[in-house]
Design a protein around this motif. Structure first.
Motif, short mmCIF file in Angstrom:
data_model
loop_
_atom_site.label_atom_id
_atom_site.label_comp_id
_atom_site.label_asym_id
_atom_site.label_seq_id
_atom_site.Cartn_x
_atom_site.Cartn_y
_atom_site.Cartn_z
N PHE A 1 -11.58 122.05 63.89
CA PHE A 1 -10.75 121.14 63.08
C PHE A 1 -9.61 120.58 63.92
O PHE A 1 -8.96 121.30 64.67
CB PHE A 1 -10.17 121.86 61.86
N GLN A 2 -9.38 119.27 63.77
CA GLN A 2 -8.21 118.66 64.39
C GLN A 2 -7.51 117.81 63.35
O GLN A 2 -8.15 117.24 62.48
CB GLN A 2 -8.63 117.72 65.53
N ASP A 3 -6.21 117.72 63.48
CA ASP A 3 -5.47 116.85 62.57
C ASP A 3 -5.57 115.41 63.06
O ASP A 3 -6.26 115.12 64.05
CB ASP A 3 -4.02 117.33 62.42
N SER A 4 -4.88 114.50 62.40
CA SER A 4 -5.06 113.07 62.70
C SER A 4 -4.41 112.66 64.01
O SER A 4 -4.55 111.54 64.45
CB SER A 4 -4.53 112.21 61.55
N HIS A 5 -3.68 113.58 64.65
CA HIS A 5 -3.14 113.30 65.98
C HIS A 5 -3.94 114.00 67.06
O HIS A 5 -3.53 114.07 68.22
CB HIS A 5 -1.66 113.72 66.06
N GLY A 6 -5.08 114.59 66.66
CA GLY A 6 -5.92 115.28 67.64
C GLY A 6 -5.43 116.66 68.00
O GLY A 6 -5.88 117.27 68.97
N GLU A 7 -4.49 117.20 67.20
CA GLU A 7 -3.95 118.54 67.49
C GLU A 7 -4.72 119.58 66.70
O GLU A 7 -5.22 119.31 65.61
CB GLU A 7 -2.47 118.62 67.07
N LEU A 8 -4.76 120.80 67.24
CA LEU A 8 -5.43 121.89 66.54
C LEU A 8 -4.48 122.54 65.53
O LEU A 8 -3.28 122.57 65.74
CB LEU A 8 -5.90 122.96 67.54
N GLY A 9 -5.05 123.06 64.42
CA GLY A 9 -4.23 123.81 63.46
C GLY A 9 -3.94 125.20 64.00
O GLY A 9 -4.51 125.63 65.01
#
Ligand SMILES: [Zn+2]
Length: 281
Positions: A232-240
């Motif tokens: 999963f990545q958020d909308s900035h391409g960062e991992l949770g």
């Protein structure tokens, strides 16, 4: 598959990034989407970005008249990434994609907005895009745990007339929307309720505990931007980062944080249930 906290994380990030921006055009790059009716979208303005169940719903309007909504369901591997214009200039766009482990050929749809583009990446292509002339089309059947109607009393009413095991019940999207396997396990551990207990046998006190744990676990997961399983990545391409806080999920044979024994994994209706047989008698 992303659950409610992951989708909520994306929506909270996207709203300030794309809210009120004008849509130049929508590009559908996957033949699965070729029948979508997109004529109302070009030139419209984004007026709302919200989570409806596990869908990201983007409403668009022209001259304050609502024209419709786009609903995106990420399913297994979908990612919705906002790429601001400065990152799409020749040198930095590939870098940005590489840093986020994204490949241009996995971009299945793109909303070209003023100031950047919103790209829907999906390696396995289970994700869906739907377009309707009203957001109401996308309202889920089940109650949202963050709706104000979700009280302990209402939760008790929803549970009535069922003999299902409480873990299995929590996954029912027609009752309560957005909870998947990870958070169902974590909620029941937090409430110290046995996942195999029939909902008909839950005491009023246990109903109150499961209700409160549902809210506290989902809120904590949102604060940590979701859980990164199946990338999963958020909308900035960062991992949770919520996986660092999981107490039972994916921790088979590890020590219960209560110090009482090991976490057990049992298959329950084809899904893995993780629990502590001591804490959750
Ligand atoms: Zn324990």
């Amino acid at each position: 598959m992303p659950e409610l906290p992951e989708v909520e994380t994306i929506v909270r990030q996207l709203a300030p990034d794309i809210g009120n921006k004008r849509i130049k055009t929508i590009e559908l790059l996957d033949p699965r989407f070729e029948d979508l009716e997109t004529s109302a979208i070009d030139g419209a303005r984004i007026v709302a970005v919200e989570r409806l169940g596990k869908q990201i719903v983007i409403s668009f309007a022209r001259d304050s008249a609502i024209l419709g909504a786009i609903a995106i369901h990420l399913r297994m591997s979908g990612r919705l990434i906002w790429i601001p214009e400065q990152k799409t200039k020749a040198t930095s766009a590939p870098e940005f994609l590489r840093a986020a482990s994204l490949k241009q050929e996995h971009c299945r749809a793109r909303l070209q907005l003023e100031g950047g583009s919103l790209c829907f990446f999906d390696t396995r292509r289970f994700g869906t895009i739907k377009i309707s002339d009203t957001r109401e089309t996308f309202l889920p059947r089940g109650l949202d745990p963050f709706a104000k109607e979700f009280t302990a009393e209402r939760f008790g009413e929803l549970l009535s007339n069922s003999q299902q095991a409480v873990k299995v019940w929590l996954l029912r999207q027609d009752k309560l929307v957005g909870i998947g396997n990870i958070y169902a396990c974590e909620i029941l551990y937090a409430a110290r309720v046995n996942p195999f207990l029939s909902v008909a046998k839950l005491s009023p006190k246990q109903i109150g505990l499961v209700h409160a744990s549902t809210l506290s676990i989902l809120n904590a997961a949102i604060e940590n931007c979701g859980t990164t399983f199946s990338d999963f990545q958020d909308s900035h391409g960062e991992l949770g980062s919520y996986q660092e806080f999981l107490k039972v999920y994916n921790r088979e044979n590890e020590d219960c944080v209560g110090g009482c024994g090991e976490i057990t994994r049992v298959s329950q209706q084809g899904r893995s249930t993780y629990y502590c047989s001591t804490c959750q008698k």
